[in-house]
Design an enzyme around this catalytic site. Structure first.
Site, PDB file in Angstrom:
ATOM      1  N   LYS A  22      64.436  93.416  23.706  1.00  0.00           N
ATOM      2  CA  LYS A  22      65.586  92.987  24.540  1.00  0.00           C
ATOM      3  C   LYS A  22      66.865  93.678  24.087  1.00  0.00           C
ATOM      4  O   LYS A  22      67.609  94.215  24.904  1.00  0.00           O
ATOM      5  CB  LYS A  22      65.751  91.465  24.419  1.00  0.00           C
ATOM      6  CG  LYS A  22      67.098  90.957  24.892  1.00  0.00           C
ATOM      7  CD  LYS A  22      67.227  89.454  24.729  1.00  0.00           C
ATOM      8  CE  LYS A  22      67.715  88.964  23.393  1.00  0.00           C
ATOM      9  NZ  LYS A  22      69.153  89.012  23.149  1.00  0.00           N
ATOM     10  N   ASN A  23      67.112  93.657  22.768  1.00  0.00           N
ATOM     11  CA  ASN A  23      68.414  94.132  22.296  1.00  0.00           C
ATOM     12  C   ASN A  23      68.541  95.654  22.290  1.00  0.00           C
ATOM     13  O   ASN A  23      69.605  96.194  21.961  1.00  0.00           O
ATOM     14  CB  ASN A  23      68.731  93.549  20.916  1.00  0.00           C
ATOM     15  CG  ASN A  23      69.052  92.067  21.013  1.00  0.00           C
ATOM     16  OD1 ASN A  23      69.267  91.549  22.115  1.00  0.00           O
ATOM     17  ND2 ASN A  23      69.093  91.379  19.886  1.00  0.00           N
ATOM     18  N   CYS A 117      80.149  81.158  21.569  1.00  0.00           N
ATOM     19  CA  CYS A 117      78.834  80.709  22.022  1.00  0.00           C
ATOM     20  C   CYS A 117      78.255  79.803  20.954  1.00  0.00           C
ATOM     21  O   CYS A 117      78.891  79.563  19.932  1.00  0.00           O
ATOM     22  CB  CYS A 117      77.925  81.882  22.331  1.00  0.00           C
ATOM     23  SG  CYS A 117      77.265  82.656  20.882  1.00  0.00           S
ATOM     24  N   ARG A 122      82.202  84.769  17.685  1.00  0.00           N
ATOM     25  CA  ARG A 122      81.786  86.094  18.160  1.00  0.00           C
ATOM     26  C   ARG A 122      82.871  86.873  18.903  1.00  0.00           C
ATOM     27  O   ARG A 122      82.746  87.165  20.102  1.00  0.00           O
ATOM     28  CB  ARG A 122      80.510  85.967  19.010  1.00  0.00           C
ATOM     29  CG  ARG A 122      79.387  85.327  18.251  1.00  0.00           C
ATOM     30  CD  ARG A 122      78.118  85.260  19.033  1.00  0.00           C
ATOM     31  NE  ARG A 122      77.421  86.534  19.115  1.00  0.00           N
ATOM     32  CZ  ARG A 122      76.304  86.710  19.801  1.00  0.00           C
ATOM     33  NH1 ARG A 122      75.773  85.719  20.475  1.00  0.00           N
ATOM     34  NH2 ARG A 122      75.711  87.876  19.827  1.00  0.00           N
ATOM     35  N   ASP A 306      68.487  86.989  13.294  1.00  0.00           N
ATOM     36  CA  ASP A 306      67.673  86.557  14.441  1.00  0.00           C
ATOM     37  C   ASP A 306      66.305  86.006  14.025  1.00  0.00           C
ATOM     38  O   ASP A 306      65.549  85.545  14.879  1.00  0.00           O
ATOM     39  CB  ASP A 306      67.473  87.723  15.430  1.00  0.00           C
ATOM     40  CG  ASP A 306      68.757  88.082  16.150  1.00  0.00           C
ATOM     41  OD1 ASP A 306      69.700  87.268  16.132  1.00  0.00           O
ATOM     42  OD2 ASP A 306      68.827  89.182  16.735  1.00  0.00           O
ATOM     43  N   VAL A 328      75.712  86.079   8.679  1.00  0.00           N
ATOM     44  CA  VAL A 328      76.174  86.871   9.827  1.00  0.00           C
ATOM     45  C   VAL A 328      76.963  86.017  10.826  1.00  0.00           C
ATOM     46  O   VAL A 328      78.044  86.406  11.258  1.00  0.00           O
ATOM     47  CB  VAL A 328      74.988  87.589  10.524  1.00  0.00           C
ATOM     48  CG1 VAL A 328      75.474  88.398  11.720  1.00  0.00           C
ATOM     49  CG2 VAL A 328      74.258  88.487   9.525  1.00  0.00           C
ATOM     50  N   ARG A 398      65.371  83.871  27.913  1.00  0.00           N
ATOM     51  CA  ARG A 398      66.299  84.997  27.775  1.00  0.00           C
ATOM     52  C   ARG A 398      65.719  86.075  26.861  1.00  0.00           C
ATOM     53  O   ARG A 398      66.101  87.238  26.973  1.00  0.00           O
ATOM     54  CB  ARG A 398      67.628  84.513  27.169  1.00  0.00           C
ATOM     55  CG  ARG A 398      68.377  83.567  28.074  1.00  0.00           C
ATOM     56  CD  ARG A 398      69.712  83.235  27.474  1.00  0.00           C
ATOM     57  NE  ARG A 398      70.364  84.460  27.030  1.00  0.00           N
ATOM     58  CZ  ARG A 398      71.339  84.523  26.158  1.00  0.00           C
ATOM     59  NH1 ARG A 398      71.795  83.429  25.599  1.00  0.00           N
ATOM     60  NH2 ARG A 398      71.863  85.675  25.822  1.00  0.00           N
TER      61      ARG A 398
END
Ligand code: EPU
Length: 433
Positions: A22-23, A117, A122, A306, A328, A398
């Site tokens: 995805k990223n 978020c 962010r 992640d 992070v 997502r």
């Protein structure tokens, strides 16, 4: 809203195929804005965030075609709207990735500020200040970033923090800038490298992607190309953790072990036996229950933020205690409160979670709060006594392609309870069978 129902207790067994990342797909779709010529992108995962990006490009005037294998053909010779509206950006922060390419190619862009978020505030100040240093005139008005430039100029930038999408936005902008741009303290994530490979195949001149210094020599224009997206290392890691937690034995195909060395080394520390070849990773748990492992998240090649939630879930049923430090994002422990509802023994102290492993979790209704938090709740459900109901799973859609089908294939007891609403609308896209 769809829900997942999971009955815990089955060790995962068998083989599945890993989807494209995805990223990487998100910035690569944005990078198509740099050329009038047709781009073909393959191994694109079927995910809600991809649909949102296509919706965004479609509204700008992109002509998008998808075949049934999800190869996406994009032609941007008729872009009319240089605009990313709040209603889309608020659902997907990665929409900010159109800022660099639009500004470099068309000299203007109006992109909504993403806002905060669930995992942290962010900000995008590094994206904005980098583009300003390249000569853009940028104001923030009414929640929108209003950027204007003649031709951007190459500069030497030292990014004040390692930022993945920030590095990607500036790298894409620099492709069409006049002269040389040097990005120091650049993100080294494999998705940044994949974007650079794609841009170079379009005629860009980028060196050093994958290191903390990326050098981009600007060119006047770039052309169409074909690019295959690299495998999703976070999806890979998530299924490996699922197998480790359930005492399973799985083989993941179409992936690459070098994308997730830090994760594999923690899984080995937890007691997993891991075999790798060029395109697959196999995991088994010869001694059953995993051992607790400490985690400190950091930019690549460190342990990825992640994967933090999934390892928190694993530690919650592991033998021993673990300390998890999230370096992070400041607020990425929402899953802890849900895991506690399933009986997990976890204490939060600032950016640290102290996990005392217990033998079994108990099923409970839980709520997904963000993408990776949702994944951790599904993993917890796989080892809990009883039936776990995970609500708000649009978050998981997502980022995980057909998660329940892949888990079913591995022998999990999992069922999607669909809501009445239609999922994944794609406007302006033509589906070609
Ligand atoms: N940051 C700033 N200013 C900026 C940009 C970033 O202060 O201008 C800070 C952030 O607040 C954060 C840190 O820098 O504390 C790192 O954030 P980064 O910019 O690297 O995150 P991102 O680019 O917004 C990408 C992934 C995330 C992943 C992070 C970190 C995409 C589309 N998203 O986000 O993926 O967690 O890098 O690796 O690539 C996910 O897939 O679940 C996900 C959240």
């Amino acid at each position: 809203m769809d829900k997942l129902l999971i009955s815990g207790g089955n060790p995962l067994q068998g083989e599945i195929s890993i989807s494209g990342a995805k990223n990487a797909a998100l910035p690569i779709l944005a990078s198509t804005l740099l050329t009038d010529e047709t781009m073909v992108i393959s191994n694109v995962p079927h995910l809600h965030d991809i649909t949102t990006t296509m919706e965004l490009l479609g509204r700008m005037g992109s002509d998008l075609m998808i075949d049934e294998r999800l190869n996406i053909e994009v032609n941007n010779s008729n872009i009319t709207e240089l605009f990313a509206p709040y209603e889309l950006v608020k659902t997907m922060r990665a929409s900010i990735l159109v800022l660099g390419p639009l500004l470099a190619r068309y000299g203007r862009a109006d992109v909504s500020l993403p806002g905060g978020c669930a995992i942290g505030s962010r900000p995008v100040n590094i994206h904005i200040s980098g583009l300003m240093a390249m000569g853009a005139d940028i104001t923030v008005e009414g929640g929108y970033i209003r950027a204007r430039a003649k031709r951007l100029k190459g500069v030497h930038l030292t990014l004040e923090m390692v930022t993945v999408t920030g590095t990607e936005n500036l790298m894409m902008a620099a492709v069409l800038a006049e002269g040389r741009t040097i990005l120091d303290n650049a993100a080294r994530e494999p998705e940044v490298t994949d974007l650079a490979i794609c841009l170079n195949s379009m005629g860009a001149r980028i060196e050093g992607a994958g290191t903390d210094r990326i050098i981009i020599d600007g060119v006047d224009s770039v052309h169409g190309a074909h690019h295959r997206i690299l495998p999703d290392r976070i999806e890979t890691g998530s299924y490996l953790v699922a197998a480790a937690m359930t005492g399973g034995n799985v083989k993941l195909k179409n992936t690459r072990s070098e994308l997730l060395d830090a994760v594999l080394s923690k899984l080995r520390e937890a007691g997993a036996k891991i075999d790798i070849d060029d395109t697959s990773i196999s995991l088994s748990m010869p001694n059953g229950r995993p051992r607790a492992v400490d985690i400190h998240t950091s930019p690549f090649p460190g342990f990825p933020t992640d994967m933090q939630a999934q390892f928190t879930a694993m530690n919650s049923i592991a033998e021993g205690n673990a300390v998890i430090t999230e370096n992070v994002f400041e607020n990425r422990f929402m899953h802890v409160h849900e895991l506690q509802r399933m009986g997990a023994d976890i204490k939060l102290e600032g950016n640290t979670a102290i996990v005392n492993g217990i033998k079994r979790l108990k099923a409970a209704p839980v709520m997904a709060t963000d993408l990776r938090a949702s994944a951790s709740l599904v993993l917890a459900g796989l080892v809990a006594d009883g039936e776990t109901e995970v609500d708000r799973i649009y978050h998981i859609d997502r980022g995980y392609e057909t998660i329940e089908e892949k888990l079913l294939q591995l022998g999990a007891k999992i069922k999607r309870i669909p809501s009445q609403q239609t999922r994944m609308p794609v406007s302006k896209a033509r589906i070609v069978k």
